[in-house]
Structures are given as structure tokens and as C-alpha cells.
Design a protein around this motif. Structure first.
Motif, PDB file in Angstrom:
ATOM      1  N   ILE A  64     -20.081 -20.654  -0.197  1.00 31.87           N
ATOM      2  CA  ILE A  64     -20.546 -19.717   0.836  1.00 31.87           C
ATOM      3  C   ILE A  64     -19.490 -19.546   1.922  1.00 31.87           C
ATOM      4  N   ALA A  65     -18.878 -20.663   2.356  1.00 30.58           N
ATOM      5  CA  ALA A  65     -17.863 -20.595   3.417  1.00 30.58           C
ATOM      6  C   ALA A  65     -16.598 -19.882   2.949  1.00 30.58           C
ATOM      7  N   SER A  66     -16.309 -19.911   1.641  1.00 28.70           N
ATOM      8  CA  SER A  66     -15.095 -19.270   1.109  1.00 28.70           C
ATOM      9  C   SER A  66     -15.223 -17.756   1.031  1.00 28.70           C
ATOM     10  N   LEU A  67     -16.464 -17.258   1.004  1.00 31.41           N
ATOM     11  CA  LEU A  67     -16.730 -15.808   0.986  1.00 31.41           C
ATOM     12  C   LEU A  67     -16.043 -15.089  -0.174  1.00 31.41           C
ATOM     13  N   GLY A  68     -15.813 -15.814  -1.273  1.00 30.20           N
ATOM     14  CA  GLY A  68     -15.195 -15.189  -2.439  1.00 30.20           C
ATOM     15  C   GLY A  68     -13.712 -14.917  -2.302  1.00 30.20           C
ATOM     16  N   PHE A  69     -13.092 -15.459  -1.241  1.00 32.78           N
ATOM     17  CA  PHE A  69     -11.673 -15.177  -0.989  1.00 32.78           C
ATOM     18  C   PHE A  69     -10.747 -15.718  -2.078  1.00 32.78           C
ATOM     19  N   SER A  70     -11.161 -16.752  -2.781  1.00 34.38           N
ATOM     20  CA  SER A  70     -10.292 -17.336  -3.804  1.00 34.38           C
ATOM     21  C   SER A  70      -9.891 -16.296  -4.838  1.00 34.38           C
ATOM     22  N   ARG A  75      -6.368 -11.886  -7.027  1.00 31.77           N
ATOM     23  CA  ARG A  75      -6.212 -10.504  -7.499  1.00 31.77           C
ATOM     24  C   ARG A  75      -5.213  -9.725  -6.648  1.00 31.77           C
ATOM     25  N   HIS A  76      -5.344  -9.813  -5.314  1.00 32.88           N
ATOM     26  CA  HIS A  76      -4.507  -9.000  -4.442  1.00 32.88           C
ATOM     27  C   HIS A  76      -3.063  -9.483  -4.394  1.00 32.88           C
ATOM     28  N   VAL A  77      -2.855 -10.794  -4.395  1.00 32.15           N
ATOM     29  CA  VAL A  77      -1.481 -11.299  -4.409  1.00 32.15           C
ATOM     30  C   VAL A  77      -0.793 -10.913  -5.717  1.00 32.15           C
ATOM     31  N   ARG A  90       2.215 -11.846   2.488  1.00 34.03           N
ATOM     32  CA  ARG A  90       2.264 -12.757   3.635  1.00 34.03           C
ATOM     33  C   ARG A  90       1.056 -12.589   4.535  1.00 34.03           C
ATOM     34  N   TYR A  91       0.652 -11.339   4.751  1.00 36.44           N
ATOM     35  CA  TYR A  91      -0.467 -11.094   5.648  1.00 36.44           C
ATOM     36  C   TYR A  91      -1.773 -11.624   5.056  1.00 36.44           C
ATOM     37  N   ILE A  92      -1.995 -11.368   3.773  1.00 35.35           N
ATOM     38  CA  ILE A  92      -3.204 -11.876   3.112  1.00 35.35           C
ATOM     39  C   ILE A  92      -3.261 -13.394   3.193  1.00 35.35           C
ATOM     40  N   PHE A  93      -2.117 -14.039   2.947  1.00 32.37           N
ATOM     41  CA  PHE A  93      -2.064 -15.502   2.980  1.00 32.37           C
ATOM     42  C   PHE A  93      -2.384 -16.029   4.377  1.00 32.37           C
ATOM     43  N   LYS A  94      -1.733 -15.510   5.394  1.00 32.27           N
ATOM     44  CA  LYS A  94      -1.915 -16.022   6.753  1.00 32.27           C
ATOM     45  C   LYS A  94      -3.300 -15.700   7.306  1.00 32.27           C
ATOM     46  N   PHE A  95      -3.771 -14.480   7.046  1.00 32.82           N
ATOM     47  CA  PHE A  95      -5.106 -14.126   7.510  1.00 32.82           C
ATOM     48  C   PHE A  95      -6.166 -15.005   6.846  1.00 32.82           C
ATOM     49  N   SER A  96      -6.054 -15.198   5.538  1.00 31.05           N
ATOM     50  CA  SER A  96      -7.019 -16.016   4.805  1.00 31.05           C
ATOM     51  C   SER A  96      -7.007 -17.460   5.299  1.00 31.05           C
ATOM     52  N   LEU A  97      -5.823 -17.977   5.583  1.00 32.87           N
ATOM     53  CA  LEU A  97      -5.685 -19.360   6.035  1.00 32.87           C
ATOM     54  C   LEU A  97      -6.432 -19.579   7.352  1.00 32.87           C
ATOM     55  N   ILE A  98      -6.225 -18.696   8.293  1.00 32.98           N
ATOM     56  CA  ILE A  98      -6.875 -18.837   9.609  1.00 32.98           C
ATOM     57  C   ILE A  98      -8.382 -18.597   9.502  1.00 32.98           C
ATOM     58  N   PHE A  99      -8.756 -17.527   8.843  1.00 29.15           N
ATOM     59  CA  PHE A  99     -10.164 -17.141   8.762  1.00 29.15           C
ATOM     60  C   PHE A  99     -10.990 -18.200   8.027  1.00 29.15           C
ATOM     61  N   LEU A 100     -10.483 -18.678   6.883  1.00 26.29           N
ATOM     62  CA  LEU A 100     -11.246 -19.633   6.089  1.00 26.29           C
ATOM     63  C   LEU A 100     -11.247 -21.033   6.704  1.00 26.29           C
ATOM     64  N   LEU A 149      -3.770 -23.162  -3.836  1.00 26.39           N
ATOM     65  CA  LEU A 149      -3.847 -23.221  -5.294  1.00 26.39           C
ATOM     66  C   LEU A 149      -3.874 -21.832  -5.919  1.00 26.39           C
ATOM     67  N   TYR A 150      -4.605 -20.904  -5.309  1.00 22.21           N
ATOM     68  CA  TYR A 150      -4.696 -19.560  -5.895  1.00 22.21           C
ATOM     69  C   TYR A 150      -3.440 -18.736  -5.631  1.00 22.21           C
ATOM     70  N   VAL A 151      -2.731 -19.036  -4.578  1.00 15.33           N
ATOM     71  CA  VAL A 151      -1.427 -18.405  -4.381  1.00 15.33           C
ATOM     72  C   VAL A 151      -0.463 -18.887  -5.465  1.00 15.33           C
ATOM     73  N   ILE A 152      -0.479 -20.176  -5.734  1.00 20.02           N
ATOM     74  CA  ILE A 152       0.360 -20.747  -6.799  1.00 20.02           C
ATOM     75  C   ILE A 152       0.033 -20.081  -8.133  1.00 20.02           C
ATOM     76  N   LEU A 153      -1.254 -19.892  -8.412  1.00 21.32           N
ATOM     77  CA  LEU A 153      -1.666 -19.271  -9.671  1.00 21.32           C
ATOM     78  C   LEU A 153      -1.282 -17.797  -9.711  1.00 21.32           C
ATOM     79  N   ALA A 154      -1.404 -17.102  -8.591  1.00 23.57           N
ATOM     80  CA  ALA A 154      -1.034 -15.682  -8.535  1.00 23.57           C
ATOM     81  C   ALA A 154       0.448 -15.476  -8.811  1.00 23.57           C
TER      82      ALA A 154
END
Length: 516
Positions: A64-70, A75-77, A90-100, A149-154
Motif C-alpha cells: 500500500i505504501a509503495s503505491l505500485g511505484f515498483s 516500465r518508465h525507466v 534521473r527525475y523518476i528515480f529522485k522523485f520516487s526516492l523522496i516520495f516513497l 532493485l527495480y532500477v537495477i532490473l530496468a
């Protein structure tokens, strides 16, 4: 490069990654089951049940806290890599890091505050409180780890991703559990070992991303309007997939919840001895899926729909080819699997294992379709599917568990997976005009049924022990492979992969003549 060459290269890449990951994944499963077996045998069904319930609740809060961001990040990266949009990555990574990080801290605080209420009012067991309170501190760590982990996979670093999530994580949990038990820490060693494993994977994934994927930490050079657009796209795609990180075993989790409510934690422990055995069938699809989704997303950005269709059908066929004999072994010898892995005291879960195994074979056949729907950006459709099937699963659990116990929970899971597969097949065909099934899959099922029927008959005359079980497994696999070739179940893509593997082997022997 024409489409045939691109298809062949993609299939070779998937197969090559599958072989490498399979070795690590088998090793990881061995460690994972050893970890569960030690808990089940050393601490008993009650503690194993408490641990199972606590981790289920943890993963729900994480989801629930991840909001499906994984999946949104993956997909987006991957998509922006294809268009070489480094600043967007870079923006997706940094925004996701702070928000999550914020949502993770809030979720952890919520679980900590509700631990007593959940334990006493819902599960009627005060011993669960300490488990939930300790695990609540893991939520932000777990969520941030998933970003790395998902950045590594992307970035298609599939080998390192597999080593980290399969080997490092499970080794850290197992070793810390053994050490904590040896130094005298009793029940709490179970939860502390789980926490240490999560912390290790967070540290390693962070440093790997920092030093091996350095560009994601660079300065973002985007206009405000562009940032808003990226955020909106990420949210619109991600939020419907809230439960996707744990969706592969969402139904067993729901069943465990209601078993704990209607029955007791010992019954939960029995049920969760059957679940991990049935989940062995998830090995094949999830190994393929790790590279399959980034590949079809990349092809989708290029509008190579013929390549996507062929990749989907081929991966679906490979999943069935691997899993159908294993399903039949579980149906014929469920008592052997339970006794070897968990001990005879868990044999009451025998029928539950049979039903779960049937349910999971249907689920494995739905994974390709799930990825195709996600590739097409229809995440809201996935959300509707999850809600409808989960509600249906809850109703079935409420009906079946009071009357049939853990077998009823397994039946509920089995029926739910069957209905879900039908949903996905219809939707994939509607939105992408792809039907990921080959006719030759019928012959694969036929090739496995014959040796299974023979073994079912012979079981009445053979005393089952470890030796006779191994010999019967060898018989089934050998006859199955023979019938696969006799029925010509393999197509040109299969033969291309086999020839490629043969050429690699011959090349290796030529370079290393001493190995002969």
C-alpha cells in the motif's frame, strides 16, 4: 536488423539469462526453504504461523505504501532508456526516492501503532504484537530497497539483481538465524534474522546503484511542466498496481488471514507448509519474467508487435513445458514433498497442497498475459481484475474455510486463479490482439499425462521411500522428454535455442579440450 533476427536475439537473450538465473534461483530457493524449515521444525507450527502472519501483514503495508511505484519505475525507466532520456530517468528515480521514503515512514508508524489492535482484536493472539512492532521499522527500508532493485532490473542488470535478491538476501537471513539461535536468542531470532536480511539487501543495492549506475544520481535538467507530466504519467500508471509486488501470492495471503481468523495460528502454519511447495512452480515464469517485461516494453516502444506476439507465445510455452511435469509429481506424491521439506506433523496439509498446485499452474499461465496488459499501459484494468478476483476469493474463503479448513482455503485460491486466467486471456486478446497460446501446448500436456498415469498406477505396488521416489521422478522426466520429441512438440524457435546451446557447448569444448 529484421524482425526474425530481432526475435531470435531476444529469445536467445531470455534463454541465456534464464539458465544463469536458474542456477542462482535454485540455490536461493534451497536457502529460503531451509530457512522456513528451521523455523517450522525448531520453533513449531505456532511460531511459524506467527511469523507467516506477521510477514503477510508487513507485505500488505509495504504494498500500500509503495503505491505500485515498483512496476512504474521498471516500465518508465526501461522505456526512457530506449529513448535515451537520461534526465527523465534521473527525475523518476529522485522523485520516487523522496516520495516513497515519506509514505514508508508513515506506513511503518501506522503498523507500529496498530500492532496491538491487529494482534488481539483480529487474530486473538498477543504474541503477534512484538512481531508486528519490530517489522514496522522495516517498511521504509524495504520500500527504498525496491527502488534501487527495480532500477537495477530496468538497466537489464539481471544477473546482479538475481544474485542480490536470491542469494545474498536468503544467505543473510539463514546465517543470521543460525547465529542468533546458537547465541541463545529464542523466538525473537526469527524476526531479527528477517530484519537483518532486509537491511543487507538495502545496503548492497544502494552501493551497487551508486557506483555502477552512476548517471541516475546526476543533476536533473528538466522544465517544471515536463516534471509535472512525468509525475502524472508515473502516478496514473503506478497507483492501480498497488498490490502487484506481492500479487503472485496474494490469494494465499488472503487465505492465511481468514484461516487465522476462523481457525488458529497452528492451522496457518500447516497451510503455509503447502504454499511454498506449490510456489515452486513460480520459479520458471518469474525467471523468464525478469527479462521478458523489459524486452517487450522496449519492443512496444518500437511498435514491433509481431516480435512481441512471438516472444509471448514462446515464453508461455516454455513455462508450461517446465511446470506441467512438476504439477503432476505434486498431485501424485504430495505426502513425499511435505514429509521431506517440513516433516510428518505437517501431513494434514496434503489435500491443500494438491488444490494449491492446480491453482498455481493456472496462475503461471496468466503471468505472460499480465505482463502484456501492463506493457500496453492498462494498469487500471489490472486493478479492476485484482479487486474483483480478491473479493471473489474472500467470499470463497468465508464459505469454504469454516467447513473444510485449510483444504477449503486452497480450493478458494485454485478457483480464483482459474477465473483470473480467463479474465487475462480475454483482455489481452481485446487490447493487443495477442492470444499467447500455441497449439503444440496440448501435446506437451499429453506427453506429461502418460507417465503420470503410469506412476499413479505403480504407486499401489511400490513402497515409497527416498530412493524409489527419485527413481520414479527420473522415470517421469525421461519418458516425458521422449514423448516431447515423439509428438513433435518443439517448434523452430525451440530448435533454434537448442542448436544455439549445442554450438556454445561445442565451442567451449574446442576452447577447453581438457574438459573432454
Amino acid at each position: 536488423m529484421n524482425q526474425d533476427q530481432e526475435l531470435n536475439n531476444s529469445l536467445k537473450l531470455i534463454f541465456k539469462s534464464f539458465v544463469f538465473i536458474l542456477v542462482g534461483f535454485i540455490f536461493a530457493k534451497f536457502l529460503g526453504y531451509l530457512y522456513r524449515i528451521i523455523i517450522a521444525r525448531y520453533f513449531g507450527p505456532e511460531v511459524y504461523g506467527l511469523f507467516s502472519l506477521a510477514t503477510i501483514i508487513l507485505f500488505w503495508f509495504v504494498a500500500i505504501a509503495s503505491l505500485g511505484f515498483s512496476e512504474g519505475i521498471l516500465r518508465h525507466v526501461a522505456f526512457y532508456r530506449g529513448t535515451k532520456s537520461t534526465d527523465k530517468i534521473r527525475y523518476i528515480f529522485k522523485f520516487s526516492l523522496i516520495f516513497l521514503l515519506i509514505t514508508g515512514l508513515f506506513s511503518g508508524l501506522t503498523l507500529f501503532s496498530l500492532s496491538e489492535f491487529i494482534s488481539i482484536n483480529i487474530f486473538h493472539n498477543a504474541d503477534l504484537i512484538i512481531f508486528l512492532k519490530l517489522l514496522s521499522f522495516l517498511i521504509p527500508i524495504y520500500i527504498v530497497s525496491n527502488i534501487f532493485l527495480y532500477v537495477i532490473l530496468a538497466y537489464e542488470r539481471v544477473k546482479f539483481y538475481s544474485i542480490l535478491t536470491d542469494v545474498v538476501y536468503n544467505t543473510a537471513k539463514l546465517v543470521s538465524l543460525i547465529v542468533l539461535v546458537l547465541i541463545g536468542i529464542k523466538t525473537n531470532s526469527v524476526i531479527f534474522s528477517f530484519m537483518l536480511g532486509t537491511i543487507v539487501i538495502f545496503i548492497v543495492s544502494y552501493f551497487y546503484s551508486k557506483y555502477k549506475i552512476t548517471l541516475i544520481f546526476g543533476k536533473v535538467k528538466l522544465e517544471k511542466n515536463e516534471k509535472n507530466k512525468i509525475r502524472n504519467e508515473l502516478f496514473l500508471y503506478s497507483w492501480p498496481l498497488i498490490f502487484s509486488p506481492i500479487f503472485y501470492n496474494l490469494f494465499p495471503y488472503i487465505s492465511s488471514f481468514f484461516i487465522g481468523y476462523f481457525k488458529n495460528v497452528s492451522e496457518v502454519g500447516l497451510y503455509n507448509s503447502a504454499v511454498p511447495i506449490a510456489e515452486l512452480m513460480l520459479i520458471a515464469p518469474f525467471l523468464f519474467e525478469r527479462l521478458f517485461f523489459p524486452l517487450i516494453t522496449k519492443e512496444f516502444s518500437k511498435k514491433n508487435f509481431e516480435v512481441i506476439t512471438e516472444l509471448s507465445k514462446q515464453v508461455q510455452k516454455w513455462i508450461l513445458l517446465i511446470n506441467i511435469p512438476f504439477l503432476l509429481l505434486i498431485l501424485v506424491f504430495p505426502d513425499v514433498f511435505i514429509s521431506i521439506l517440513f516433516g510428518s506433523e505437517y501431513l494434514p496439509a496434503l489435500n491443500a497442497l494438491r488444490f494449491l498446485a492446480i491453482g498455481f499452474i493456472f496462475y503461471t499461465l496468466s503471468i505472460v498475459s499480465y505482463n502484456l496488459i501492463a506493457m500496453a499501459g492498462k494498469s487500471r484494468i489490472i486493478l479492476i481484475d485484482i479487486i474483483l478476483i480478491s473479493m471473489f476469493n474472500i467470499i470463497l474463503n468465508i464459505i469454504f474455510i469454516p467447513k473444510y479448513g485449510i483444504a477449503g482455503a486452497a480450493i478458494a485460491t485454485m478457483i480464483s486463479h482459474m477465473i483470473l486466467l480467463l479474465f487475462y486471456f480475454f483482455q489481452v486478446n481485446y487490447y493487443t490482439s495477442i492470444f499467447p497460446i500455441r497449439r503444440k501446448m496440448i501435446w506437451i500436456i499429453f506427453s506429461a499425462l502418460i507417465p503420470a498415469i503410469i506412476l499413479l498406477y505403480l504407486k499401489n505396488f511400490i513402497v515409497i521411500n527416498l530412493l524409489t521416489f527419485i527413481l520414479q521422478v527420473f522415470f517421469l522426466i525421461s519418458l516425458y522428454i521422449l514423448l516431447i520429441f515423439m509428438t513433435k512438440s518443439l517448434d523452430k524457435n525451440d530448435l533454434m535455442i537448442l542448436n544455439s546451446f549445442k554450438e556454445k557447448l561445442l565451442s567451449y569444448r574446442t576452447i577447453n579440450p581438457k574438459s573432454n
